[in-house]
Write a protein that holds these residues in place. Structure first.
Motif, PDB file in Angstrom:
ATOM      1  N   SER A  26      80.030  -1.688 -15.351  1.00 42.81           N
ATOM      2  CA  SER A  26      79.688  -2.327 -14.078  1.00 42.81           C
ATOM      3  C   SER A  26      80.519  -3.585 -13.823  1.00 42.81           C
ATOM      4  O   SER A  26      80.732  -4.396 -14.730  1.00 42.81           O
ATOM      5  CB  SER A  26      78.203  -2.700 -14.089  1.00 42.81           C
ATOM      6  N   LYS A  50      79.169  -1.423  -9.446  1.00 43.18           N
ATOM      7  CA  LYS A  50      78.931  -2.868  -9.372  1.00 43.18           C
ATOM      8  C   LYS A  50      77.438  -3.140  -9.142  1.00 43.18           C
ATOM      9  O   LYS A  50      76.775  -2.388  -8.415  1.00 43.18           O
ATOM     10  CB  LYS A  50      79.765  -3.429  -8.206  1.00 43.18           C
ATOM     11  N   GLY A  51      76.914  -4.199  -9.750  1.00 43.54           N
ATOM     12  CA  GLY A  51      75.499  -4.533  -9.623  1.00 43.54           C
ATOM     13  C   GLY A  51      75.041  -4.583  -8.177  1.00 43.54           C
ATOM     14  O   GLY A  51      75.721  -5.183  -7.336  1.00 43.54           O
ATOM     15  N   ASN A  74      84.909 -14.661 -16.224  1.00 46.93           N
ATOM     16  CA  ASN A  74      84.667 -14.375 -14.809  1.00 46.93           C
ATOM     17  C   ASN A  74      83.411 -15.073 -14.330  1.00 46.93           C
ATOM     18  O   ASN A  74      82.459 -15.257 -15.089  1.00 46.93           O
ATOM     19  CB  ASN A  74      84.598 -12.858 -14.559  1.00 46.93           C
ATOM     20  N   ASN A 104      73.900   0.131 -11.287  1.00 47.90           N
ATOM     21  CA  ASN A 104      73.516  -1.127 -11.938  1.00 47.90           C
ATOM     22  C   ASN A 104      72.698  -1.940 -10.935  1.00 47.90           C
ATOM     23  O   ASN A 104      73.095  -2.108  -9.785  1.00 47.90           O
ATOM     24  CB  ASN A 104      74.795  -1.865 -12.375  1.00 47.90           C
ATOM     25  N   LYS A 170      70.385  -3.323 -19.696  1.00 47.54           N
ATOM     26  CA  LYS A 170      71.601  -3.953 -20.217  1.00 47.54           C
ATOM     27  C   LYS A 170      71.263  -5.343 -20.741  1.00 47.54           C
ATOM     28  O   LYS A 170      70.897  -6.242 -19.980  1.00 47.54           O
ATOM     29  CB  LYS A 170      72.658  -4.043 -19.114  1.00 47.54           C
ATOM     30  N   ALA A 196      76.704  -5.020 -24.685  1.00 49.01           N
ATOM     31  CA  ALA A 196      75.974  -6.107 -24.058  1.00 49.01           C
ATOM     32  C   ALA A 196      76.785  -6.606 -22.864  1.00 49.01           C
ATOM     33  O   ALA A 196      77.906  -6.155 -22.614  1.00 49.01           O
ATOM     34  CB  ALA A 196      75.778  -7.248 -25.047  1.00 49.01           C
ATOM     35  N   GLY A 222      86.324  -8.935 -22.911  1.00 46.71           N
ATOM     36  CA  GLY A 222      87.619  -8.517 -23.450  1.00 46.71           C
ATOM     37  C   GLY A 222      87.630  -8.482 -24.973  1.00 46.71           C
ATOM     38  O   GLY A 222      86.599  -8.712 -25.621  1.00 46.71           O
ATOM     39  N   LEU A 247      79.325  -1.822 -25.496  1.00 45.08           N
ATOM     40  CA  LEU A 247      80.516  -2.244 -24.744  1.00 45.08           C
ATOM     41  C   LEU A 247      80.824  -3.702 -25.000  1.00 45.08           C
ATOM     42  O   LEU A 247      79.928  -4.515 -25.167  1.00 45.08           O
ATOM     43  CB  LEU A 247      80.356  -2.022 -23.235  1.00 45.08           C
ATOM     44  N   GLY A 249      85.049  -5.387 -25.097  1.00 47.54           N
ATOM     45  CA  GLY A 249      86.406  -5.449 -25.629  1.00 47.54           C
ATOM     46  C   GLY A 249      87.041  -4.132 -26.008  1.00 47.54           C
ATOM     47  O   GLY A 249      88.053  -4.109 -26.713  1.00 47.54           O
ATOM     48  N   GLY A 270      85.187  -2.140 -19.833  1.00 50.70           N
ATOM     49  CA  GLY A 270      85.128  -3.097 -18.732  1.00 50.70           C
ATOM     50  C   GLY A 270      86.469  -3.738 -18.429  1.00 50.70           C
ATOM     51  O   GLY A 270      87.282  -3.211 -17.661  1.00 50.70           O
ATOM     52  N   THR A 271      86.736  -4.871 -19.090  1.00 50.97           N
ATOM     53  CA  THR A 271      87.919  -5.686 -18.803  1.00 50.97           C
ATOM     54  C   THR A 271      89.225  -4.895 -18.879  1.00 50.97           C
ATOM     55  O   THR A 271      90.161  -5.180 -18.120  1.00 50.97           O
ATOM     56  CB  THR A 271      87.929  -6.884 -19.788  1.00 50.97           C
TER      57      THR A 271
HETATM   58  C1  LIG Z   1      84.636  -9.266 -13.246  1.00 56.42           C
HETATM   59  C2  LIG Z   1      83.415  -8.759 -13.940  1.00 56.42           C
HETATM   60  C3  LIG Z   1      82.275  -8.439 -13.203  1.00 56.42           C
HETATM   61  C4  LIG Z   1      81.118  -7.953 -13.838  1.00 56.42           C
HETATM   62  N1  LIG Z   1      80.022  -7.621 -13.088  1.00 56.42           N
HETATM   63  C5  LIG Z   1      78.921  -7.096 -13.702  1.00 56.42           C
HETATM   64  C6  LIG Z   1      77.783  -6.668 -12.944  1.00 56.42           C
HETATM   65  O1  LIG Z   1      77.763  -6.704 -11.707  1.00 56.42           O
HETATM   66  N2  LIG Z   1      76.697  -6.187 -13.632  1.00 56.42           N
HETATM   67  C7  LIG Z   1      76.684  -6.097 -15.007  1.00 56.42           C
HETATM   68  O2  LIG Z   1      75.688  -5.656 -15.574  1.00 56.42           O
HETATM   69  N3  LIG Z   1      77.767  -6.477 -15.749  1.00 56.42           N
HETATM   70  C8  LIG Z   1      78.862  -6.964 -15.132  1.00 56.42           C
HETATM   71  N4  LIG Z   1      79.965  -7.338 -15.889  1.00 56.42           N
HETATM   72  C9  LIG Z   1      79.919  -7.205 -17.363  1.00 56.42           C
HETATM   73  C10 LIG Z   1      80.653  -5.950 -17.849  1.00 56.42           C
HETATM   74  O3  LIG Z   1      80.059  -4.771 -17.337  1.00 56.42           O
HETATM   75  C11 LIG Z   1      80.673  -5.881 -19.398  1.00 56.42           C
HETATM   76  O4  LIG Z   1      79.344  -5.929 -19.871  1.00 56.42           O
HETATM   77  C12 LIG Z   1      81.443  -7.043 -20.047  1.00 56.42           C
HETATM   78  O5  LIG Z   1      82.592  -7.366 -19.293  1.00 56.42           O
HETATM   79  C13 LIG Z   1      81.849  -6.734 -21.504  1.00 56.42           C
HETATM   80  O6  LIG Z   1      82.679  -5.596 -21.602  1.00 56.42           O
HETATM   81  P1  LIG Z   1      84.312  -5.692 -21.650  1.00 56.42           P
HETATM   82  O7  LIG Z   1      84.662  -6.655 -22.732  1.00 56.42           O
HETATM   83  O8  LIG Z   1      84.786  -4.282 -21.880  1.00 56.42           O
HETATM   84  O9  LIG Z   1      84.708  -6.211 -20.299  1.00 56.42           O
HETATM   85  C14 LIG Z   1      81.113  -7.811 -15.246  1.00 56.42           C
HETATM   86  C15 LIG Z   1      82.277  -8.128 -15.996  1.00 56.42           C
HETATM   87  C16 LIG Z   1      83.408  -8.585 -15.368  1.00 56.42           C
HETATM   88  C17 LIG Z   1      84.632  -8.890 -16.197  1.00 56.42           C
END
Ligand SMILES: Cc1cc2nc3c(=O)[nH]c(=O)nc-3n(C[C@H](O)[C@H](O)[C@H](O)COP(=O)(O)O)c2cc1C
Length: 309
Positions: A26, A50-51, A74, A104, A170, A196, A222, A247, A249, A270-271
């Motif tokens: 998300s 997206k949430g 972010n 989400n 989540k 997380a 990340g 999730l 990184g 995600g990232t």
């Molecule tokens: C720009 C951005 C926006 C995000 N928006 C949401 C969101 O709307 N709802 C949510 O539950 N997590 C959101 N997240 C969290 C990600 O879904 C994820 O949990 C987090 O980035 C860790 O994973 P990653 O290291 O693969 O990015 C967002 C993360 C980023 C970077």
């Protein structure tokens, strides 16, 4: 030893069967439709949009992103088009794909979470809900839902009663003992736990002495967070019986295997989607190759296979 001719990458998250364990996370994959010209959405196990909140939200002031060593911060402020516009304008286009679409959901009160779910319940084309509980509860002085077991219990039970679809919760990593929160969510009826969200963090511009974000703090994501979240996935998996989705990184196939061995039934990316919009498909291809070279023919047999000694 010969490598298996085909690898069974399918996994179950409770009652939901996914063709493979990789979902887009998300906030990093829009509403899915924006990525349809960049990759074949049907190759994904699923994606989380997206949430969604009850009303549209404009989000936080710029800058909303900044790079950090091995990660990024972010502060998007949960900008979104609102649940009604999602159902009217985005969901119809998503129904043509066979991949699992997960909504989400977030709110500032329990009633708002339930309100979003009620609207989504009227619509076809969703596989599950994912509650983002890293949100300030305005009815309780702005404390994050996700940091208090009692509040977790209230929001999850209310969502569970309102939903006919599976409810994933989540979790926030910004807690002292994730097992306590995980058990509260499980006892309140969660079907799975996503571990997380991002870590509260900050970065300062030394010239201006101001935040490098439009807000003072943001969320760190990340590769920098992967070892920390991997531990949380391991601890959560030992604390509950429901499936865990890991999730944090993930950038390559072996990162997925690490999470699965630690106890995750599926993972999210995600990232990595920011630097490479096709990241999910690239990681899926690497995962399949890695399974072949490690002689793994059924990926689900690896879930929670970590050897403590
Ligand atoms: C720009 C951005 C926006 C995000 N928006 C949401 C969101 O709307 N709802 C949510 O539950 N997590 C959101 N997240 C969290 C990600 O879904 C994820 O949990 C987090 O980035 C860790 O994973 P990653 O290291 O693969 O990015 C967002 C993360 C980023 C970077």
């Amino acid at each position: 030893m010969t490598s298996p001719a085909s690898v069974d990458l399918s996994v179950n998250v409770g009652a939901l069967r996914l063709s493979n364990p990789i979902l887009a996370a998300s906030g990093t994959f829009g509403y899915g439709v924006e990525f349809a010209h960049l990759l074949d959405l049907n190759r994904l196990g699923g994606f989380v949009v997206k949430g969604l909140s009850l009303e549209p939200m404009a989000g936080a002031p710029a800058p909303r992103l900044c790079e950090t060593p091995s990660g990024m911060l972010n502060a998007v402020g949960l900008q979104n088009i609102g649940v009604r516009a999602f159902v009217a304008d985005k969901l119809p286009a998503l129904r043509q794909y066979r991949t699992a679409v997960i909504a989400n959901v977030f709110g500032c009160t329990v009633e708002e979470y339930v309100g979003v779910i009620r609207i989504l319940e009227e619509a076809e084309g969703l596989a599950a809900y994912e509650l983002n509980i890293s949100c300030p509860n305005t009815a309780h002085g702005g404390i994050q839902f996700g940091s208090d077991p009692q509040m977790v219990s209230e929001v999850v039970s209310a969502a569970r009663q309102a939903a006919r679809r599976p409810v994933w919760v989540k979790l926030s990593p910004n807690v002292t003992n994730i097992a306590v929160i995980a058990r509260a969510a499980e006892e309140a009826g969660a079907d799975a736990l996503t571990v997380a969200n991002t870590y509260q963090a900050m970065a300062i511009d030394v010239q201006t002495r101001k935040s490098r974000l439009g807000r003072v703090t943001g969320g760190l994501s990340g590769p920098a967070i992967k070892p920390i979240t991997l531990r949380l996935v391991y601890e959560t998996g030992r604390a509950v019986k429901i499936p865990v989705i890991g999730l944090g990184g993930i950038e390559k196939g072996d990162d997925v295997l690490e999470y699965i061995i630690a106890g995750a039934s599926a993972v999210q990316v995600g990232t990595a989607n920011f630097s490479q919009p096709r990241a999910c498909v690239d990681i899926l291809n690497q995962l399949e190759l890695s399974c072949r070279s490690n002689n793994i023919s059924v990926i689900s047999s690896l879930i929670g296979s970590f050897q403590a000694d």
